[in-house]
Enzyme design. Structure first.
Site, short mmCIF file in Angstrom:
data_model
loop_
_atom_site.label_atom_id
_atom_site.label_comp_id
_atom_site.label_asym_id
_atom_site.label_seq_id
_atom_site.Cartn_x
_atom_site.Cartn_y
_atom_site.Cartn_z
N LYS A 57 -11.69 -86.22 17.47
CA LYS A 57 -13.04 -85.72 17.76
C LYS A 57 -13.12 -84.96 19.08
CE LYS A 57 -16.32 -88.35 15.14
NZ LYS A 57 -16.64 -89.74 15.00
N ARG A 58 -12.37 -85.43 20.05
CA ARG A 58 -12.53 -84.77 21.36
C ARG A 58 -11.99 -83.34 21.34
NH1 ARG A 58 -7.62 -85.15 24.08
NH2 ARG A 58 -6.31 -86.54 22.88
#
Ligand code: GLU
Length: 468
Positions: A241-242
């Protein structure tokens, strides 16, 4: 042999970008061999699988042009078949019922841990007489896995990978509530669907050993596997996600064309010489399973954007108009009527030259949808000084008579007119742009006013010059 591949997503969320690549690879491999590419929704985990996620997967696959051949298979609907096969394995002596209680297994693991041993099921019910079965315990069914020798995966991507069978314990096939495990379901479904080749993420490589053991116990042929390294982020860590968007649909929302994302995903972990831009037809022709890399590929949005820029230029103008119309209607807060639609189509050739994404194209194309009287942007307002307005008012008279009304003749006229009146071209072109588009940036302004036509252009100028 007809090649049959499959994509088997678990519907627990959006279609992951890695999943989209898996789908693409399986589809291309099947098409290359004139075979079939199937879809199986692995929805046995009822707590985590949702209809919404299933719909999102269909939606994303259809947007990406990766629809399957035939109807998708629902794994959960095949539960009885999975249980039937578990029973068949018991009958043939390849599986057995294990009555160990969860507490007992916990204790077993605790002792293994304390003794520094690997934590595995120790086979305590493997050879026990079923008449020893304690009352009131629902057993699980376990595979009677081979205890010596080795299990080998001949992997298209990883080469030969071997594990000693002592490393693998007797896995559960059917839980005590009668539900099949993932390992059993996948094997039974791959067999029943006639799958000959499986391309999937290398996070499933260890599962392949166990699946091969089940295939062998059933005397079925296992498919040929190809375990593709997972996609990594630009920093080399596994995509998470990052790193930004993980769902394929997010790339649609960011304005990428499906063919650009397809081309990009194709090149992510697979190569054909130095070729970067690869059409669908070429991809099918070339994707024979070779050229898949062992090193994880890094996701690079700049490369995807570069491909998108290419595909935007190549895209059919009418299709682009259709794709951006909803966005323009939202942005311009007005419906794109027939007139606006044909202006947009006329301007598309040069709009798309300057756009990297459909979002860019929507923003730049909105100018053809704005209705009079225009809302001027602050920078346009600034350009339209009293002096600029008088330049416009004077030019307007000349424009009324100009023939023909084309981008070329308008530009030639503007050059001659400004020169004759001691003005720089920008002193006319900038106010014209501000008055006609309401902005200080636009595609070439003479093209824009050619598209708007004389009446609309003159009216827009008048809206400005007549304002006090
Ligand atoms: N359902 C699994 C997943 O989404 C894939 C199983 C497979 O490809 O064998 O990761």
């Amino acid at each position: 042999m007809t090649v049959v591949t499959r994509f088997a997503p678990s519907p627990t969320g959006f279609l992951h970008i890695g999943g989209a690549r898996t789908a693409l690879f399986n589809r291309l491999f099947a098409k290359h061999h004139g075979g079939r590419y199937l879809l199986r929704i692995e929805d046995t985990d009822k707590k985590r699988s949702t209809q919404e996620a299933i719909d999102a997967i269909y939606d994303a696959l259809s947007w990406l042009g990766l629809e399957c051949d035939g109807d998708p298979v629902s794994q959960s609907a095949r539960r009885d078949r999975h249980a039937e096969i578990a029973q068949q394995l018991i009958d043939s002596g390849h599986a057995y019922r294990c009555y160990a209680s969860p507490e007992e297994l916990k204790e077993m693991r605790k002792q293994q841990k304390a003794a520094g041993q690997p934590m595995r099921y120790d086979g305590r019910w493997r050879d026990r007489d079923p008449s020893d079965a304690p009352a009131g315990i629902d057993p699980v069914i376990r595979l009677r896995a081979p205890q010596d020798g080795e299990t080998v995966v001949e992997d298209i991507v990883q080469g030969q990978v071997t594990v000693a069978n002592t490393q693998l314990d007797d896995m559960i096939l059917l839980r005590s509530d009668g539900s099949p495990t993932y390992m059993l379901s996948v094997v039974v479904d791959d067999h029943d669907m006639g799958i000959t080749h499986v391309l999937r993420g290398d996070d499933h490589l260890t599962n392949a050993f166990r699946q091969i053991q089940i295939f062998k116990a059933l005397d079925w042929d296992a498919p040929i596997y190809g375990h593709v390294p997972l996609i990594h982020g630009p920093d080399g860590a596994k995509l998470s996600k990052r790193h930004g968007a993980l769902g394929a649909e997010a790339y649609r929302d960011m304005g990428f064309l499906p063919e650009a994302l397809r081309n990009y995903l194709l090149r992510l972990g697979w190569g054909h010489g130095d070729d970067e831009i690869i059409s669908d037809e070429q991809a099918i022709e070339w994707f024979d399973g070779s050229g898949l890399g062992k090193a994880p590929a890094r996701f690079d949005t700049a490369k995807l954007t570069a491909l998108n820029t290419h595909y935007l230029k190549a895209a059919d103008n009418a299709r682009l108009v259709e794709l951006i119309t909803p966005g323009i209607e939202a942005l311009a807060e007005t419906p794109v009527d027939d007139i606006a639609g044909s202006r947009l189509a006329a301007g598309m050739e040069s709009l798309k030259e300057r756009a990297k994404t459909l979002v860019d194209l929507t923003e730049s194309g909105a100018l053809y949808a704005h209705q009079r009287p225009l809302k001027l942007e602050a920078k346009a307002e600034k350009i339209l000084s009293d002096e600029a307005k008088s330049v416009l008012a004077a030019a307007q008279k000349a424009l009324m008579e100009l023939e023909p009304w084309t981008a070329e003749s308008l530009e030639t006229w503007a050059r001659d007119y400004t020169e004759a009146n001691g003005l720089k071209l920008g002193q006319l072109a900038q106010p014209l742009r501000a008055a006609v588009t309401g902005s200080n940036v636009s595609p070439p302004i003479f093209e824009v006013i050619a598209i708007f036509g004389r009446d609309e252009t003159v009216s827009r100028i008048e809206d400005i010059t007549k304002k006090a």
